[in-house]
Design a protein around this motif. Sequence first.
Motif, PDB file in Angstrom:
ATOM      1  N   LEU A  24       0.886  -1.152   0.000  1.00 45.60           N
ATOM      2  CA  LEU A  24       0.000   0.000   0.000  1.00 45.60           C
ATOM      3  C   LEU A  24       0.923   1.201   0.000  1.00 45.60           C
ATOM      4  CD1 LEU A  24      -2.799   1.240   0.167  1.00 45.60           C
ATOM      5  CD2 LEU A  24      -2.633   1.079   2.645  1.00 45.60           C
ATOM      6  N   ASN A  25       0.878   1.981  -1.075  1.00 51.60           N
ATOM      7  CA  ASN A  25       1.797   3.098  -1.112  1.00 51.60           C
ATOM      8  C   ASN A  25       1.330   4.190  -2.041  1.00 51.60           C
ATOM      9  OD1 ASN A  25       3.185   2.844  -3.885  1.00 51.60           O
ATOM     10  ND2 ASN A  25       3.391   0.784  -3.060  1.00 51.60           N
ATOM     11  N   ALA A  26       1.863   5.357  -1.785  1.00 55.52           N
ATOM     12  CA  ALA A  26       1.697   6.511  -2.660  1.00 55.52           C
ATOM     13  C   ALA A  26       3.050   7.204  -2.663  1.00 55.52           C
ATOM     14  CB  ALA A  26       0.617   7.445  -2.135  1.00 55.52           C
ATOM     15  N   THR A  27       3.755   7.130  -3.758  1.00 54.02           N
ATOM     16  CA  THR A  27       5.104   7.677  -3.798  1.00 54.02           C
ATOM     17  C   THR A  27       5.285   8.622  -4.971  1.00 54.02           C
ATOM     18  OG1 THR A  27       5.910   5.848  -5.143  1.00 54.02           O
ATOM     19  CG2 THR A  27       6.097   5.594  -2.770  1.00 54.02           C
ATOM     20  N   MET A  28       6.232   9.499  -4.808  1.00 57.05           N
ATOM     21  CA  MET A  28       6.672  10.360  -5.894  1.00 57.05           C
ATOM     22  C   MET A  28       8.145  10.046  -6.080  1.00 57.05           C
ATOM     23  SD  MET A  28       4.147  12.061  -6.998  1.00 57.05           S
ATOM     24  CE  MET A  28       4.966  13.236  -8.047  1.00 57.05           C
ATOM     25  N   GLY A  29       8.507   9.743  -7.273  1.00 55.62           N
ATOM     26  CA  GLY A  29       9.895   9.417  -7.521  1.00 55.62           C
ATOM     27  C   GLY A  29      10.111   9.246  -8.998  1.00 55.62           C
ATOM     28  N   GLY A  30      11.225   8.694  -9.343  1.00 57.95           N
ATOM     29  CA  GLY A  30      11.540   8.527 -10.747  1.00 57.95           C
ATOM     30  C   GLY A  30      11.843   7.084 -11.074  1.00 57.95           C
ATOM     31  N   THR A  31      11.398   6.663 -12.223  1.00 56.83           N
ATOM     32  CA  THR A  31      11.745   5.359 -12.752  1.00 56.83           C
ATOM     33  C   THR A  31      12.405   5.590 -14.089  1.00 56.83           C
ATOM     34  OG1 THR A  31       9.842   4.353 -11.657  1.00 56.83           O
ATOM     35  CG2 THR A  31      10.883   3.092 -13.410  1.00 56.83           C
ATOM     36  N   ARG A  32      13.522   4.980 -14.287  1.00 56.75           N
ATOM     37  CA  ARG A  32      14.295   5.151 -15.508  1.00 56.75           C
ATOM     38  C   ARG A  32      14.350   3.828 -16.264  1.00 56.75           C
ATOM     39  NH1 ARG A  32      16.408   7.996 -19.441  1.00 56.75           N
ATOM     40  NH2 ARG A  32      18.579   7.633 -19.894  1.00 56.75           N
ATOM     41  N   TYR A  33      14.152   3.888 -17.573  1.00 59.11           N
ATOM     42  CA  TYR A  33      14.242   2.735 -18.462  1.00 59.11           C
ATOM     43  C   TYR A  33      15.380   3.001 -19.438  1.00 59.11           C
ATOM     44  CZ  TYR A  33       9.622   1.678 -16.654  1.00 59.11           C
ATOM     45  OH  TYR A  33       8.573   1.389 -15.826  1.00 59.11           O
ATOM     46  N   TRP A  34      16.237   1.986 -19.697  1.00 62.64           N
ATOM     47  CA  TRP A  34      17.358   2.173 -20.605  1.00 62.64           C
ATOM     48  C   TRP A  34      17.754   0.842 -21.233  1.00 62.64           C
ATOM     49  CZ3 TRP A  34      17.780   1.713 -15.391  1.00 62.64           C
ATOM     50  CH2 TRP A  34      18.733   0.798 -14.900  1.00 62.64           C
ATOM     51  N   LYS A  35      18.518   0.938 -22.347  1.00 63.15           N
ATOM     52  CA  LYS A  35      19.015  -0.255 -23.031  1.00 63.15           C
ATOM     53  C   LYS A  35      19.981  -1.004 -22.138  1.00 63.15           C
ATOM     54  CE  LYS A  35      18.962   1.454 -27.778  1.00 63.15           C
ATOM     55  NZ  LYS A  35      19.809   1.773 -28.941  1.00 63.15           N
TER      56      LYS A  35
END
Length: 174
Positions: A157-168
């Motif tokens: 159970l969560n509510a977060t603000m953050g970043g997710t990075r996708y890369w090769k």
Amino acid sequence: LAAGTALAQGDKAKKQAEVRKAAETALEKFYKADPKIRAEVERAPGYAVFSNRSTKILLLGSDVGYGMAVDNRTGRETFMRMAGLGAGLGAGVTTFRVVFVFHEEDVMRRFIDSGWDFGGQADAAAQVDDTGAAAGGKVTVEQGMSIYRITDDGIALNATMGGTRYWKDDELNS
């Protein structure tokens, strides 16, 4: 030296096969949950599928995972990684799958070639095997792309603000 190179190539092929199998399994879960997703994926210029593990403890959280993007027109596979950090109230560990459906080729190319950053999420899940329930669904965050997320198992159970990075993934694409 040649034996070491052959071993590394065998390891690379094994890892690629594992990512392909995980992507296939994830797609089948999405197709079972909503059969319309299959047609959307097949009609699109391309798609990406990721398997992720998310851990949230009080105010900090992290996500790690792997996946692949597929160009439906050429069949080209690009193996990718993802990682995220977040801050916000939350607790739990979940594994989840994400499918990106690219409705425009230039959006897919940007995702593959430049990676992608995303911030902000809220979810609730209480599921182990086939028991329980998990929130998920479709999100459109950029014109020309839809994102679907489904929780495999876990309790969170969560509510977060953050970043997710996708890369090769340089190792698997070399």
